[in-house]
Design a protein around this motif. Sequence first.
Motif, mmCIF file in Angstrom:
data_model
loop_
_atom_site.group_PDB
_atom_site.id
_atom_site.type_symbol
_atom_site.label_atom_id
_atom_site.label_comp_id
_atom_site.label_asym_id
_atom_site.label_seq_id
_atom_site.Cartn_x
_atom_site.Cartn_y
_atom_site.Cartn_z
ATOM 1 N N TYR A 3 119.140 -2.350 52.200
ATOM 2 C CA TYR A 3 119.545 -2.354 50.803
ATOM 3 C C TYR A 3 120.932 -1.758 50.686
ATOM 4 C CZ TYR A 3 117.855 2.508 50.561
ATOM 5 O OH TYR A 3 117.625 3.838 50.757
ATOM 6 N N GLU A 10 116.543 5.740 44.626
ATOM 7 C CA GLU A 10 115.915 5.384 45.897
ATOM 8 C C GLU A 10 116.476 6.239 47.036
ATOM 9 O OE1 GLU A 10 114.284 1.384 48.034
ATOM 10 O OE2 GLU A 10 115.513 1.244 46.252
ATOM 11 N N GLN A 11 117.800 6.507 46.954
ATOM 12 C CA GLN A 11 118.418 7.375 47.967
ATOM 13 C C GLN A 11 117.793 8.759 47.940
ATOM 14 O OE1 GLN A 11 122.535 7.979 48.339
ATOM 15 N NE2 GLN A 11 122.950 5.922 49.075
ATOM 16 N N ASP A 14 114.461 8.703 49.450
ATOM 17 C CA ASP A 14 114.554 8.609 50.913
ATOM 18 C C ASP A 14 114.930 9.953 51.529
ATOM 19 O OD1 ASP A 14 113.805 6.056 50.866
ATOM 20 O OD2 ASP A 14 115.797 5.189 51.196
ATOM 21 N N ARG A 17 111.962 12.007 51.518
ATOM 22 C CA ARG A 17 111.017 11.532 52.526
ATOM 23 C C ARG A 17 111.399 12.065 53.916
ATOM 24 N NH1 ARG A 17 107.113 7.838 52.848
ATOM 25 N NH2 ARG A 17 106.649 7.208 54.970
#
Lengths: 540, 285
Positions: A3, A10-11, A14, A17
Motif C-alpha cells: 500500500y 493504518e501506519q 502497523d 502491531r
Amino acid sequence: MLYQGDRGGEQMRDRLRILYSGFRNMGKVYWAPYFLLFLFLPYMAYQPVAVAQFSDQFVPLISTDMLQSFSAYIPLIPVWYLVFYFRGQFEPGAAELLLAYRRIPYVRSFDALSIWAHTAFLLLPFALLLKMWLHFTNLLLYSLQYAIIMFVYCVVFFTIMILFRSVLLAAAVPIIYHLLTSIGGEESILFLGNRALNGEILLTKYLPLFFLSLAVGIGVAQIDQNRKTLERTVAPQIKKLRYGKYKTLFFAGMTVLAIGGGVLIYQTFKPDKTGHKVYEGESLVASLLKHFQTEIPAGTTPYFYFAERCAAGLAPMMEKDDSVESSAEAGSADAYLYFYYFDQMWRRFAPQREAESLIEQNRQVLCVQAPSILEKQPYADYTVASYHWMYRQRLCREMVEEGYQEQGEYYQKEIQELVWENVEEDVQFLLQQSNLGDDTPAFWERAALDRDWIYTRLSLSAKDQTKVLSYARLAYIRHRASELGLACPDYRGKTIGNLEVQTSELVEEINGSPSQMQKNERYNSPYSHCGIWPKEWMNF
Amino acid sequence: MIRVDHLEKRFGKKVAVQDITLTLERGVYGLLGPNGAGKTTLMRTILGLYKPDGGQVRWGEANARGSDFSFGYLPQQFMAFEELTVEETLAYFATLKKIPKSQRNEEVARCLKLVRLTGEAKKKMGALSGGMVRRIGIAQALLGNPSVVFFDEPTAGLDPEERMNFKMCIAEIKKQATVLISTHIVSDVEGICDHILILHNGRLAATGTRKEIEEIARGKVWVVPAEAKRESTEGHWHLINVYEQDGQEWMRVLSGEQLAEGKLVQPNVEDGYFCCIRGIGGESR
C-alpha cells in the motif's frame, strides 16, 4: 500488493502491531516488572508485619519505609523493557531485516517513546495501590517525578543505543548511574530518596530536565532517521578527524566537551539539599538554634517544651528569623520537632509497655514526611488525634496570651505554687460551672483515670482544666491511699508542687496494686491504662 | 532491473568487493563463491544496508532502492522471535513489508504453504528446529510476492527434501521476480539458476548462463584412476571429486594439461566454478 500514500491510521496501527510483537517476543520477561510491582514489593512490605504478627493497623507504618526503599528502583523498569525489546534488533540478521524492510519512519524512537508511556501507564495501578493502602501523599507530584526520571533514562538509553549500536552499553549507563546515586548520591540529579518533593522542585529541576531530554531525544531520533544522509555527509568528516593527524587533539577536545557538558548539566540541575531525614533532624535543629543564638540541649524538658510549642505552631523556626538560607531547612526542623514531640507522647501513652521510639523506627524517612506517619493508626489515637494534644495546644496558646515564655514556668506559677485549699475552693466553683458533678471520690477517680472527660469540657479554659486535673489527681491519691491502708501526707497548707513531690512514691505503690489495675480497665481513654499519672507527666 | 556499476565496498583497509558491474533482470541468479568471497557484502550493499565506497547501485532508474520496489530478503542469520508463533512472526514481517492488513492472513497462509509449514502455524518459533526456522525465513522473504528476492545461504540446515522443495518454490516465482541466491554449494543453484555469478576475492570471476559457466571448464575436466593418479607427479591438476565406479576408484580433476591416464569428460557447473576460483593450471593441488 504494497500500500502506498499517506494512510496515517493504518501506519499507526502497523506501528502498534510491531510494538506489540516486540512486547510479545519478550515472553515471560515482560511480566517481571509486574511481579516486582504487584507481588514482590507488597510482599516485602508486608513480610515484617506478618513475621511479627502485628495487627493490620501496623501495616502502613512498617511498610512505608520498606516500600520507599524498593520503589527507588522503579525508574529502571523502562530500561528493562528497552533492553529486551531492542536487544534482538542489533543481533546479526535482525538488524539487517529491520533495516531492509523498514519503511515506517521513526520506528525506533516511536517504540522507545511507547515503551516509556507503557511503563508510566503500568505505574498507575501501583500508585493507586499506594494511595489506597498506604495513604501516600503528594502522589501526583511523585508520579510526575518518576515519569520524568523514566523518560530521562529512556532518552539516555536510546541515545547510547543509536550512537554506539549497543543495547548492553545503553542499559549499563542508566543502571550504573541509578545504582550509584541510590547508594550514596546525596546530591545527585535524579536521586529520589532524600528529598521532599514539591511543585517548585518539579518545575525548576525536573521539568527543564524533561525538556532537555526531549530535545536530545528528538535530535537522536533525527540522527537515527537520517543515518544514511549523515553517513554520507558528516561521518566522513568525523572519520577524517578521528584518524587524521589531529586525532589526539580531537579526542582531547571531545573529552573536555563531554566533561564540561556533564558538569554544566549537573550544575544546572543539581538539587539543593531540600530535605533532611529524621536522623539528621536533631543536628539540623541544633544548627538552627545556634543560628538564632539559642541553646536548648536535646532530650531536656525545655527541648520538649520547645518542640511542643513548635508543634502547636507557636514557635516555628521561620517566624523567628527569616535569615535562614533555605526555607526547606526550617520546614524540616519544624517537622522534626513535631515528630519528636509526638514520639515522646507515643512512648508515654502507647498501649504496649516500652514502645519503640518512632524516631528510631523511621530514621531514614524525610522529616517532612514523618508527621504523616502519626496520622495513621494506632499512633493517631495516642498522638495527633488525641484529646490530650487538643488540650496541650489550648494550654500553650493561653500561656502565650498570658505573657509566659515556657510551659514549665507557666505550670509552676499557675498551678504548682497554688496552695491546696485555694485550689480546692477554685475547683468547687469550676465543678458547678461546668456540670462535672459533685466533688466525690467517683469524680476524683474519673478525672484522674479518664482525663478526656475533663479535656472535652471546653467551657473550661485549659488552665482551669489543669487545675481540676491536678486537684482530682491528688484527691484520688489520698482516697486510694486510705482504701489501700497506705500512709498519705497531710495536704493542708501545702502547695500543689510540694504535694506532687510528697505523693510521688505513693503513686507508684497505688499504680502497682491489682485493684488499681482493675479500676484502670473501667475507662476507655487512651491513657487509662497508665493509671494515676506520675508527677513528671502532669505538665506534659 | 537492478544495475550495479563498478561497485566497491571496503571495511577499513580490507576490500570486501571491488569493481563489480552487473545487471540483474527477471530470473534466477546464483551467486557462487567460497567463504569470504564477498557474497554477503555484495548482497547487503545492493540492498542498501551498506553504503558503497565506490560505484553505484541503481534500482530501476533510481540511485537507491525506492519504495516502489517490493522485495524480500533472507539474511544469513535469520532472526527468530522465539516467543512468537510462526503465524505471528510472519504477520510481523508482513507488517514491516507494508502488506495491507486485509491481505496479510492470506499471504501468511500462502507462504506457509509454500514452505510446507502450514501445520506449524500455531507453534512458537522457539520450538522449531533449525531447518524449520530457515524455512520460515524463506517464507518471510516471499511474503507479498516481491519483485526482487535475495536469499543468502537459503539451504543451510535444510534436509535434501526441503532443498528440493526450496528449488520448487524458486521455480514458481522465477517468472515474475528477480531472484538472487547466494551460496557456496554449487548443486543448490545448478538446476534452478538462469544465470550464475562467481565471486572470488571480492571480484566477479565469471558470469554467465549455466552453459557458459560449464564452457569455462570444457577440455579441462579429466577422469583418472585414483590409484594411478595418486602415485603420479605429472602435470598440475586440481581434484574435484573422488568416486567409485565398477569396483574402481576414480578421481575427477581439473587440469589445463593433457593427463596421460585420464580421459576428458563433459564439464558441469561445479567444474566451471572450480576453474574460476582455483585457476586452471594453478600451482597447488
